[in-house]
Design a protein around this motif. Structure first.
Motif, mmCIF file in Angstrom:
data_model
loop_
_atom_site.group_PDB
_atom_site.id
_atom_site.type_symbol
_atom_site.label_atom_id
_atom_site.label_comp_id
_atom_site.label_asym_id
_atom_site.label_seq_id
_atom_site.Cartn_x
_atom_site.Cartn_y
_atom_site.Cartn_z
ATOM 1 N N UNK A 1 7.149 0.022 5.568
ATOM 2 C CA UNK A 1 5.912 0.082 4.800
ATOM 3 C C UNK A 1 4.972 -1.030 5.231
ATOM 4 N N UNK A 2 5.519 -2.244 5.296
ATOM 5 C CA UNK A 2 4.664 -3.370 5.687
ATOM 6 C C UNK A 2 4.093 -3.131 7.083
ATOM 7 N N UNK B 1 1.459 -0.564 6.929
ATOM 8 C CA UNK B 1 0.284 -1.154 6.280
ATOM 9 C C UNK B 1 -0.476 -2.024 7.274
ATOM 10 N N UNK B 2 0.283 -2.830 7.992
ATOM 11 C CA UNK B 2 -0.356 -3.770 8.907
ATOM 12 C C UNK B 2 -1.000 -3.031 10.068
ATOM 13 N N UNK B 3 -0.254 -2.089 10.625
ATOM 14 C CA UNK B 3 -0.711 -1.482 11.859
ATOM 15 C C UNK B 3 -1.622 -0.296 11.659
ATOM 16 N N UNK C 1 -4.327 0.325 8.202
ATOM 17 C CA UNK C 1 -5.391 -0.672 8.120
ATOM 18 C C UNK C 1 -5.825 -0.958 6.702
ATOM 19 N N UNK C 2 -7.139 -1.032 6.514
ATOM 20 C CA UNK C 2 -7.668 -1.364 5.187
ATOM 21 C C UNK C 2 -7.421 -0.208 4.230
ATOM 22 N N UNK D 1 -1.564 -10.709 7.061
ATOM 23 C CA UNK D 1 -1.904 -9.288 7.120
ATOM 24 C C UNK D 1 -3.156 -9.002 6.297
ATOM 25 N N UNK E 1 -5.661 -8.227 8.989
ATOM 26 C CA UNK E 1 -5.521 -6.784 9.156
ATOM 27 C C UNK E 1 -5.978 -6.028 7.917
ATOM 28 N N UNK E 2 -6.341 -6.766 6.889
ATOM 29 C CA UNK E 2 -6.848 -6.119 5.678
ATOM 30 C C UNK E 2 -5.822 -5.289 4.947
ATOM 31 N N UNK E 3 -4.537 -5.595 5.131
ATOM 32 C CA UNK E 3 -3.531 -4.827 4.376
ATOM 33 C C UNK E 3 -3.451 -5.349 2.943
ATOM 34 N N UNK E 4 -3.336 -4.401 2.048
ATOM 35 C CA UNK E 4 -3.385 -4.684 0.607
ATOM 36 C C UNK E 4 -2.302 -5.686 0.193
ATOM 37 N N UNK F 1 1.995 -5.663 -0.041
ATOM 38 C CA UNK F 1 2.826 -6.404 0.910
ATOM 39 C C UNK F 1 3.683 -7.415 0.161
ATOM 40 N N UNK G 1 6.546 -5.657 -1.474
ATOM 41 C CA UNK G 1 7.529 -5.324 -0.446
ATOM 42 C C UNK G 1 8.344 -6.563 -0.086
ATOM 43 N N UNK G 2 7.646 -7.673 0.074
ATOM 44 C CA UNK G 2 8.350 -8.881 0.505
ATOM 45 C C UNK G 2 9.316 -9.389 -0.555
#
Ligand SMILES: Nc1ncnc2c1ncn2[C@@H]1O[C@H](COP(=O)(O)OP(=O)(O)OP(=O)(O)O)[C@@H](O)[C@H]1O
Ligand SMILES: Nc1ncnc2c1ncn2[C@@H]1O[C@H](COP(=O)(O)OP(=O)(O)OP(=O)(O)O)[C@@H](O)[C@H]1O
Ligand SMILES: [Mg+2]
Ligand SMILES: [Mg+2]
Lengths: 322, 518, 309, 365
Positions: free
Chosen positions: A296-297, A300-302, A305-306, D135, D139-142, D146, D149-150
């Protein structure tokens, strides 16, 4: 190989069902601008109410009704805090999760005296699997047979309902008046208000639907997938669903795919437990457990994106210049 | 005959603020009625009450002689009242059609309603020359068209009384003129129009009657034909004001800033800024005229270092800034470039901060405001007090939340902050948007003063009056490119207007296009 | 008079298995003597020690503590209160005021293993463990030996649920594991997994396979598909502690309970009577006596942390 | 503007008090519903939390953890970031502490180990916050997702490390060996007894003092430094932050690093202060409770201390309650916590508006 794949997917359907219900629930509430990390609590609450009622009245359907009632009740508390009193959505969510975690155990202790469990459900108190016509006959047919009778057939009604909810949600959100207003409220409540529509009313309705869907998710856990309530049996599914929701960018079909992905990884994890892979040796259990989250991470990162949610999300609506 | 709308002793209080006090107003049917007043006079509030957005504490409203009680916008709509808000009330990622039918969908399932709506919109478009692509996504439309959507919304709901709150604040002269033609057309159809604006020119040009508000009260009613700008201005602020800026000719000297072939591509790879070259000399005000959304914002952002440039180079303070060797906003400030952004709410201020904190935004690292480790609160407060006095910011309270100052006063805080840094170059966008006359005068004086002290000023404004009154040289931008330059002396509204529409050189435009396609 | 007390581990006294077993012993003692036993269910690490101290301070003794999780806490408190007697079940503490009760789970597991092999039609049986710790592998190893003893050709599928305490309370996972084992051909599953077992037994019921319970007699949970239960008489351990203390015969040190001592055994009641044929009964009896007599040596996984026998 | 007229004591005292009272009222009804006497229960709860030295000690011991997680959440909040990952950061922070202690307790004296442990907690906690921060910033990940998840990743990682690497062989319970005494943080009762002060023995240890120091640090950092100014700008208006030339990505990442570091200190209290070995699940939900603490404490250190003590009291008083009245399961305390969050957090406005309105009208009239 194909055999095991079928079995995996079969498990995937079972495991992702509560995720689908919950994620769609979140979709309604968040598209209306209400952040809902209370999914977890609603699922748990419903799971308890459903199991309790089912074991008392001996009917899974009665259980389901109570589960939905409980969940909707919680959703209304969320609404009362976030809509009527402009409270912080996250806090309200945390509050609900915490209250439910405590209350379910306390009450089941008080009613059933079995350490926060309900009695095991038997017979009609549970949703039993439905076998499609000719499933057994078809079994022998290669490929199609396996798919039809092992994968598609032999789940309980709630599983099928969950999948059915996806197109329904799509239609409601994009093709109906309610859907239009719902989306508008999540984007710019001022516009809705000045159009002469009550923002609160729309948001409350969204939350009721959210409650119903969480109710289904919870009931599924305790009266279909399992046979009875256990403390904390939602085990983070609410948060998973939330992830799936954002992962699917608040759109019904992508959300479904996200849920299936998570479900599949979970099914893989369970089956790979303690399996010794020739050459590599035993893969550490945790490495597998952690896979869904890591992926998931990474995704999300790759790739996605936003994640841009509804504009007005999380902001209480007050009549003031925007 | 009865009045289209009549207000009786309307009062409204927000917390400590008496926004409206015993307001009485009578608007004859089929007229355009202007309402003017300084920032914070209570105009928006009053209109919001008529539209049922706020509920009045006391008093009542009559429509066509019948008393109506308006508790919600729905009631207002039912009473035939429509409103175009100062800040648009549109769902930006919806289509025009969706925005228009929102709240009047005609049926639980959209399919049914939408068809009808299309037809109706066509009709309205015809009738009031409000043509628009109904399937366009609103956020992709220029402001002028977005406003059109607002008007269509009102008409689609059969509004007979139309309220517009500062409608021209965001429009070009052409767009504004078009708007007033529309209002005229509406009037001829018997629609009654309530028009709020800061611009006396518009009042004089388009209204039948005008009412003046001051500090929450109605202080005067006039027939437009029996009054004058000066008269009204005086009524508004209670003192005589001049509408022109008097300044001596500029003494341009050395070039302080020069840009060559500046270009910028946005995230979609669209070229927003097209090979812009310009020179900015000490002691002059260079005005940039243009319909908003034609690259001025991008130009300001690139020059000030907020947004990276894609191509070209800027020479400033002995530095050569390129896409390879960029400088961010902080670094540009260190080179003594100041910037008053176009949108004070979004950019210029942190509305949650107390005034004295907002007053150092961008300069928060400067030694004046910092000790070794901690910030020097006292220094910040003292300076803020001085500036509030010097710039007549009201209320002069450094601890008041920035959000609670009126737009005009917020603007003063921003301009004071930038000008007081005594920069070499000042970039200033829409300096007086939504600011009342008293403040405008003051702000213009300060800008000229800075020029005369040998600094260079780049002025971006959609107010042609302002451009012409202040600038020494004028550059016109269209579609991201510079389409013309002329001396302020030779500038008049018409020529500028044509240039802004890029109509002055249509033919050669076309040739160029053929050249490209070949 | 003694003031008996018990501290359960964080799974709580209704975990359907281990703690519940102790609870049954407590009930039995109270029912018989009318003496109330002070019970405490801690909710986190800090509370374990806090609760033990409180009880010790207030002069409760003996204090029965349940599960290896408590070893370190009991060790600390027992040091500080030498006059208070502690009994720890499934844990080993070498102190003059602590009695450590451990069981020969391998022997009981051996029996049910053999039984599973007899009942299996596919000659494939399986094992679902809770938390992956030596204790549980001890169950698995004994089970394996029993199966092989009965049918050397048999295949044995093994899964552990996880490696934390949570693995003892995850029926959903339990049922998923069982289902996957069934799909691989197993038709008898032995769950040594606390609450997770509930899911396993449910899955067996749903798929019409046989399941074997653990710790307390769980035959009643799914009458008809519970082949038997490997009972581990933790209830007796608790009960005896209180009895001995009352009689003044309580002694510190190690107590090891196996088949011979009646500490472990297989359960037969009318819930599973129909599943156990007379011939099965006799075979098991034979094996049982052989183990007790020492003719069959059952390897203890924890003696060398391997399962080579 | 409107707030100006309202006496401060109303906002910081009267309203919170009302909210909390309401929470307890409802809790009382619940207890009544399960057939126990609320007054008696409340008695036990308050006595357990504040009635005797040891109780107070436990209360403050729980509060210590909550102060850290509360601060962690609020620092991120100030930058407009919602760090829901305090749980995981605390967990990994504990790993840092544990590794320092395990590797040095044989060779090094306390005064070397302690500072290193602090650094270890901070670095590990921060490291765990870094990836989500990065991120988000680049990368603009929410970040909400994240960090959630972590949390899960952290718990699996810890299980793997402890079970496969740090566990003593033959030991059943999954935790590391116990540290040597020179790697233990002194308990406050040990420190004070020489001075003739007896505070009853409780897990309360030196970490509590460190927590208070952290409050001062955060207060200064946020309201009195340039960095704090930039953080608050970013938090309230990102566009303005870019206009002001603030490197938003950098500020975001640093905010999360500090947040994670603060959360990591929970490990100090639990691992080095109380358990003296590295074990599973010692974070026990403090990370999530921190969210509530921060919001109840209005993201201000003082408020956070008070909120933390309130929750600490509930934890400890609740344990007492469950101990004295076994029919009341300890979980009811969790429910009570939830109600407190609901009323003084989510429903804070319920009274606020009315009361403020009242005072304003009075002031105006
Ligand atoms: N939402 C609000 N909350 C509190 N006070 C408000 C609010 N809106 C307006 N006010 C108060 O009402 C007064 C009038 O505000 P209003 O917006 O009507 O002024 P205005 O005439 O529209 O100013 P401008 O010409 O700049 O638009 C303001 O001084 C302010 O104190
Ligand atoms: N939320 C609010 N609470 C209290 N007072 C407010 C609020 N919003 C605005 N005001 C008051 O409204 C008055 C005018 O504000 P307003 O936003 O109308 O300024 P403005 O001149 O209309 O800005 P602009 O014309 O650029 O929109 C100010 O005196 C300010 O104190
Ligand atoms: Mg206004
Ligand atoms: Mg205005």
């Amino acid at each position: 190989m194909f055999e095991t794949l079928i079995l995996m997917l079969d498990a995937t359907m079972r495991v992702s069902t509560p995720l689908i219900f919950a994620a769609l629930a979140g979709l309604y509430s968040e598209r209306a601008g209400i952040v809902d990390i209370g999914l977890e609590g609603k699922i748990l609450g419903s799971a308890f109410a459903a199991a309790a009622a089912a074991s008392v009245f001996g009917s899974a359907w009665v259980g389901l009704c109570f589960g939905i009632l409980a969940s909707v009740g919680l959703a209304m508390i969320h609404g009362f805090a976030c809509i009527t009193h402009r409270g912080d959505h996250i806090v309200s969510g945390v509050a609900i999760n915490t209250i439910v975690a405590g209350l379910t155990v306390t009450l089941s202790m008080y009613w059933f005296g079995m350490g926060g469990q309900t009695p095991a459900l038997v017979g009609d108190a549970r949703f039993l699997d439905i076998t499609f016509p000719f499933a057994d006959a078809m079994e022998s047919v290669p490929v199609i047979g396996a798919i039809y009778s092992n994968l598609l057939s032999g789940h309980n009604i709630l599983v099928y309902l969950a999948f059915a909810m996806v197109p329904v949600t799509y239609w409601v959100i994009y093709k109906t008046r309610f859907g239009l207003r719902l989306r508008a409220v999540g984007e710019n409540p001022h516009a809705v208000d000045t159009a002469g529509i009550s923002v609160s009313l729309i948001r409350y309705r969204a939350l009721i639907i959210c409650g119903i869907l969480c109710g289904l998710a919870g009931a599924y856990l305790s009266t279909a997938h399992n046979a009875g309530f256990l403390k904390d049996m939602s085990a983070g599914k609410g948060y998973m669903a939330l992830a799936a929701l954002i992962f699917g960018k608040w759109r019904p079909v992508p959300v479904l795919l996200a849920c299936l992905l998570f479900g599949f990884l979970d099914a893989v994890a369970v089956r790979m437990q303690g399996v010794v892979i020739p050459g590599i040796g035993e893969v550490p259990v945790q490495a597998i457990e952690v896979l869904p989250y890591v992926l998931t991470v990474l995704l999300l990162a790759g790739f996605i994106g936003k994640a841009i949610g509804p504009k007005a999300i999380g902001r209480p609506y007050v009549k003031e210049r925007a | 005959m009865p009045y289209a709308i009549e207000l009786r002793d309307i009062s409204k209080r927000f917390g400590a603020v008496q926004a409206n006090k015993d307001i009485c107003l009578q608007v004859p049917a089929g007229t355009i009625h202007g309402i003017i007043g300084e920032n914070g006079a209570g105009k928006s509030t009053l209109m919001s009450i008529i539209y049922g957005f706020y509920e009045a504490d006391t008093g009542h409203i009559e429509v066509d002689g019948k008393r109506v009680d308006i508790r919600s916008s729905q009631d207002a709509i039912n009473a035939g009242i429509g409103m175009v808000h100062q800040h648009f009330m549109l769902v930006e990622n919806f289509s025009v059609l969706e925005n228009v039918i929102l709240g009047a969908e005609g049926g639980a399932v959209l399919k049914n309603g939408i068809g009808a709506a299309r037809v109706e919109l066509q009709r309205l478009a015809q009738e009031y020359s409000l043509d628009i692509d109904v399937d366009a996504i609103v956020e992709e439309l220029p402001v002028g068209l977005q406003q059109r959507v607002e008007i269509l919304k009102a008409l689609y709901r059969g509004a007979r009384i139309l309220i517009l709150d500062e409608p021209t604040g965001v429009l070009t002269p052409q767009e504004a003129d078009h708007l007033f033609r529309i209002l005229k057309a509406l009037k001829d159809q018997g629609v009654t129009v309530l028009l709020i604006t800061h611009k006396l020119r518009e009042i004089m040009a388009s209204t039948d009657n005008v009412s003046v508000m001051r500090q929450g009260e109605m202080v005067a009613h006039r027939e437009t034909t029996h009054t004058s700008k000066e008269d009204l201005a005086e009524l508004m602020v209670g003192k005589k004001v001049r509408l022109t800026v008097d300044k001596d000719d500029a003494q341009p000297s050395e070039v302080l800033l020069s840009a060559r072939d500046l270009s910028q591509f946005d995230s979609q790879g669209v070229k927003r800024l097209k090979d812009v070259s310009l020179e900015l000399r000490a002691g002059e005000i260079l005005g940039i005229a243009g319909v908003s959304g034609n690259g001025q914002s991008e130009l300001l952002n690139v020059l000030s270092g907020i947004a990276p440039m894609s191509e070209g180079e800027v020479h400033f303070a002995g530095q050569v800034i390129t896409a390879k060797a960029p400088k961010d906003a902080a670094q540009m400030r260190d080179l003594k470039m100041a910037h008053v952004p176009e949108d004070r709410h979004k950019m210029g201020l942190v509305t949650g901060f107390e005034a004295y904190e907002a007053a150092v935004l961008g300069y928060h690292n400067s030694p004046d405001y910092n000790g070794k480790v901690l910030m020097n609160r006292k220094a910040m407060l003292d300076e803020c007090n001085e500036r509030m006095a010097a710039w007549d910011v009201r209320p002069p309270n450094p601890h008041l939340k920035t959000a609670n100052f009126s737009g005009g006063n917020q603007q003063k805080i921003v301009i004071a902050r930038e000008v007081e840094q005594n920069p070499e170059v000042l970039l200033i966008g829409q300096p007086t948007r939504g600011v009342d006359i008293g403040a405008i005068e003051n702000i213009h004086e300060q800008i000229v003063k800075l020029r005369d002290s040998g600094k260079a000023i780049l002025l971006v404004s959609v107010e042609l009056d302002e451009i012409m009154a202040l600038s020494d040289r004028i550059i016109v931008m269209f579609d991201g490119a510079v389409v013309g330059e002329l001396d302020a002396k030779d500038a008049d509204e018409r020529t500028l207007g044509l240039m802004m529409a890029n109509a002055h050189q249509k033919e050669q435009e076309d040739e160029e296009q053929e050249g490209e396609s070949a | 008079a003694t003031e008996p007390a018990v501290v359960y581990d964080q799974a709580g006294k209704f975990d359907k298995s281990f703690n519940e077993g102790v609870y049954n012993g407590v009930k039995e003692y109270t029912a018989e003597t009318g003496i109330k036993v002070r019970e405490f269910e801690p909710k986190n690490e800090a509370q374990v020690e806090q609760g033990l101290r409180r009880l010790a301070k207030r002069g409760y003794s003996p204090i029965v503590t349940v599960g290896f999780n408590m070893t370190s806490a009991v060790e600390k408190v027992a040091k500080d209160f030498p006059e208070v007697n502690f009994t720890i079940i499934d844990g080993v503490i070498d102190l003059p005021n602590v009695q450590s009760v451990v069981f020969k789970e391998q022997e009981g597991s051996f029996l049910v293993g053999a039984l599973a092999a007899m009942a299996s039609k596919t000659d494939t049986v399986s094992f679902v463990g809770g938390m992956d710790i030596p204790l549980i592998r001890k169950f698995a190893c004994g089970y394996e030996q029993g199966v092989k003893y009965q049918s050397s050709s048999a295949t044995i599928l093994q899964n552990m649920t996880g490696s934390t305490g949570a693995a003892f309370n995850d029926p959903t996972k339990g049922s998923e594991l069982a289902k996957s084992q069934f799909s691989k051909g197993s038709d008898v599953v032995f769950a040594a997994a606390g609450g997770t077992g509930i899911g396993v037994y449910q899955a067996a019921k749903d798929d019409g396979k046989l399941a074997i319970g653990v710790d307390s007699n769980q035959n009643h949970i799914q009458p008809g598909t519970m082949l038997t239960s490997m009972v581990k008489r933790v209830d007796q351990a608790a009960y005896k502690t209180y009895k001995d203390a009352a009689a003044g015969t309580w002694k510190p040190g190690m107590v090891v309970l196996g088949l011979a001592e009646g500490g472990v055994d297989w359960a037969l009641d009318d819930n599973n009577a129909s599943l156990i044929t007379a011939d099965m009964k006799t075979k098991i009896k034979a094996i049982r006596t052989k183990i007790v007599s020492g003719e069959i040596k059952v390897h203890d996984y924890m003696s060398d942390n391997t399962c080579n026998y | 503007m409107s707030q100006a007229k309202v006496p401060t004591w109303v906002n910081i005292a009267l309203i919170p008090a009302l909210n909390i009272m309401l929470a307890f009222l409802v809790s009382g009804l619940v207890i009544l519903a399960i057939g126990e006497n609320p007054i008696e229960a409340a008695g036990y709860l308050i006595y357990g939390a504040f009635g005797y030295d040891e109780g107070i000690g436990y209360t403050l011991y729980y509060a210590t953890n909550l102060i850290f997680t509360g601060l962690a959440v609020s620092v991120a909040f100030k930058g407009g970031l919602f760090n829901i990952g305090g749980e995981g950061q605390a967990y990994i922070g504990g790993l840092g502490v544990g590794l320092v202690c395990l590797s040095l307790d044989h060779s090094m004296p306390f005064y070397v180990i302690a500072p290193l442990a602090i650094v270890g907690a901070a670095i590990f906690g921060a490291a765990w916050a870094y990836i989500p921060a990065y991120l988000q910033a680049r990368r603009g990940s929410h970040i909400v997702i994240t960090t959630i998840m972590f949390n899960f990743i952290a718990s699996s990682l810890m299980v793997y490390l402890i079970v496969n690497w740090l566990k003593e062989d033959g030991r059943m319970a999954p935790n590391s060996r116990t540290f040597e005494e020179n790697a233990w943080l002194p308990y406050l009762h040990e420190l004070l007894s020489p001075l003739g002060i007896d505070i009853g023995d409780s897990p309360l240890n030196l970490t509590f003092i460190w927590a208070l120091l952290c409050c001062v640090f955060v207060w200064g950092l946020i309201w009195h430094t340039r960095w704090g100014y930039q953080l608050r700008t970013l938090g309230t208006n990102p566009t303005a932050a870019r206009y002001a030339g603030i490197d938003t990505a950098k500020v975001t990442i640093w905010a999360m690093l500090i947040s994670g570091g603060l959360a990591g200190f929970v490990g100090l209290n639990e691992i080095m202060g109380v358990n003296h070995n590295l074990l599973l699940n010692f974070t026990a939900g403090y990370g999530f409770a921190g969210i509530a603490v921060a919001l109840m404490g209005r993201n201000h250190p003082i408020g956070i201390i008070l909120a933390a003590i309130l929750f600490g009291a509930l934890y400890q008083g609740g344990a007492e309650l469950a101990f004295e009245i076994p029919t009341i399961t300890p979980e009811i305390v969790i429910a009570i916590q939830g109600l407190v969050i609901l009323f003084s957090g989510a429903l804070e406005h319920m009274f606020k508006d009315r009361i403020e309105g009242f005072f304003i009208r009075r002031a105006v009239a």
